[in-house]
Design an enzyme around this catalytic site. Sequence first.
Site, mmCIF file in Angstrom:
data_model
loop_
_atom_site.group_PDB
_atom_site.id
_atom_site.type_symbol
_atom_site.label_atom_id
_atom_site.label_comp_id
_atom_site.label_asym_id
_atom_site.label_seq_id
_atom_site.Cartn_x
_atom_site.Cartn_y
_atom_site.Cartn_z
ATOM 1 N N GLU A 146 7.451 -38.296 -54.480
ATOM 2 C CA GLU A 146 8.032 -36.806 -54.648
ATOM 3 C C GLU A 146 8.027 -36.434 -53.133
ATOM 4 O O GLU A 146 8.193 -35.336 -52.781
ATOM 5 C CB GLU A 146 7.153 -35.837 -55.042
ATOM 6 N N SER A 179 7.858 -33.911 -60.992
ATOM 7 C CA SER A 179 9.260 -33.808 -60.767
ATOM 8 C C SER A 179 10.119 -34.561 -61.630
ATOM 9 O O SER A 179 11.460 -34.990 -61.217
ATOM 10 C CB SER A 179 9.700 -34.167 -59.105
ATOM 11 N N TYR A 220 16.625 -30.380 -58.648
ATOM 12 C CA TYR A 220 16.592 -30.253 -57.158
ATOM 13 C C TYR A 220 18.068 -30.402 -56.522
ATOM 14 O O TYR A 220 18.117 -30.405 -55.508
ATOM 15 C CB TYR A 220 15.619 -31.365 -56.707
ATOM 16 N N ARG A 267 2.013 -23.265 -61.557
ATOM 17 C CA ARG A 267 3.184 -22.946 -62.494
ATOM 18 C C ARG A 267 2.830 -23.885 -63.676
ATOM 19 O O ARG A 267 2.394 -25.064 -63.747
ATOM 20 C CB ARG A 267 4.550 -23.525 -61.720
ATOM 21 N N ASP A 321 4.637 -25.398 -67.414
ATOM 22 C CA ASP A 321 5.828 -25.422 -67.978
ATOM 23 C C ASP A 321 5.684 -25.524 -69.305
ATOM 24 O O ASP A 321 4.531 -26.145 -69.962
ATOM 25 C CB ASP A 321 6.362 -26.717 -67.581
ATOM 26 N N GLU A 364 3.004 -29.231 -69.004
ATOM 27 C CA GLU A 364 2.102 -29.578 -67.896
ATOM 28 C C GLU A 364 1.770 -28.255 -67.256
ATOM 29 O O GLU A 364 2.443 -27.156 -67.172
ATOM 30 C CB GLU A 364 2.535 -30.596 -67.126
ATOM 31 N N ASN A 408 1.197 -27.229 -63.103
ATOM 32 C CA ASN A 408 1.675 -27.880 -61.662
ATOM 33 C C ASN A 408 0.702 -27.095 -60.759
ATOM 34 O O ASN A 408 0.950 -25.896 -60.763
ATOM 35 C CB ASN A 408 3.165 -27.649 -61.380
ATOM 36 N N GLY A 453 7.043 -26.863 -56.938
ATOM 37 C CA GLY A 453 8.081 -27.034 -55.873
ATOM 38 C C GLY A 453 8.332 -25.886 -55.142
ATOM 39 O O GLY A 453 8.334 -24.539 -55.809
#
Length: 299
Positions: free
Chosen positions: A14, A144, A210, A249, A251, A264, A266, A270
Site C-alpha cells: 500500500e 486497501s 483511490y 475508521r 467499515d 474491519e 482501520n 487513508g
Amino acid sequence: MTKVAVIYGGMSSEREVALMSGETVIQGLKEAGYNVVSLDLVITESLVPWLQAEKPDLVFPVLHGGMGEDGTLQAVLQWHGFPFTGSGVIGSAVALDKYRSKQIFRAAGLPTADFNIVKSAEQARQLEGQLHYPVFVKPANEGSSIGISRVNSKSEFLPAIELAMEYDKEVLVETFIDGPEYTVGIVGDELMPVVSMKSQTEFYDYEAKYISDDTEYNIPSGLSDEKEAYVQSIAKQAFEALNCSGWGRVDLMMNSKGEVFILEVNTIPGMTSHSLVPMSARAKGWSLAQLMKRIVDTV
C-alpha cells in the site's frame, strides 16, 4: 510550536496510497500551524537516529499495511519513548489481522459475516465444494482491498486463493453480503457522520477507493436517524473491542434484511483526496487543519 514528525510511505503493498495520504497529512498539519518534519519510511536503521536528531514532540504515522499499521512501528516508537497518534501495539496488530479481528467481534457479541481461514492449497481444495457462492476471498493481513476477489462460483475459488496468497500466507473466506457499504470515522470521542459508498465496479475495490471518479459517496448516508445511530454505536464497539484508540475508521455492510455486519477496523485510514475520514470531517464542518489538530490532541 509543537513539532510533529510525519512518517509515511513505507514498503508495503500500500506504499503508493501511504505516500498520497502522507502528503495530505503534512499539508493539513502545516495549515494547522505545526512545525512539521517528514520521513518517507523505507525500513532501515535510520529511523530511530533520525527521530533522535529531530526530537519531535510527537510522531504521526501515515503508513498502511504491514510494517507500519501492524504494530511494528508502534512498538519501535513506544520502546524509544516517542508519543504517537493512533492505536498502540495491540490495537494496531489485531485490527490489521482480519481473521483475529473477526474472532474478537464474535467473542464480543458483535455482528460479522461468517468466515473460514485458509492456510494452504490443500485446505482450499477441501473447502471449495462446501461453500455457498458468492463469497469474498481476501488476504487476512492486507488493506486497501488489495488481493481481494468476489468469487461467484467454485471454478473461480482456487485462482482467488492463489491471488490472495501472493500477499499473505493466511486467507480469509467470507460470506458475501448483498447490500450497501458504510463507514464511520472516529476521532477521539467523536463519531463522524456515516458515509455510504456505491461503486461502479463489482465491489468497493482499490480502483473504486483511490482512482475512479465514478464512486458515489453519500453524506447524509440515507439511513434513518435511528439506524445511523445504531451503525455508529456498532462501529464504536468494534473499535473498542480491538483495543484501538486515538483515531481510525470502521467499515461495515448491510444486507437486504437491514442487518449490519462489521467488516474491519482501520487504525491508520487513508487520507487521500478520495478518502473517507477527510470527507466525513468536511461534512461535520471541520477543515483539514481542524481534523489534524483534533487527531494530534488525542495523544
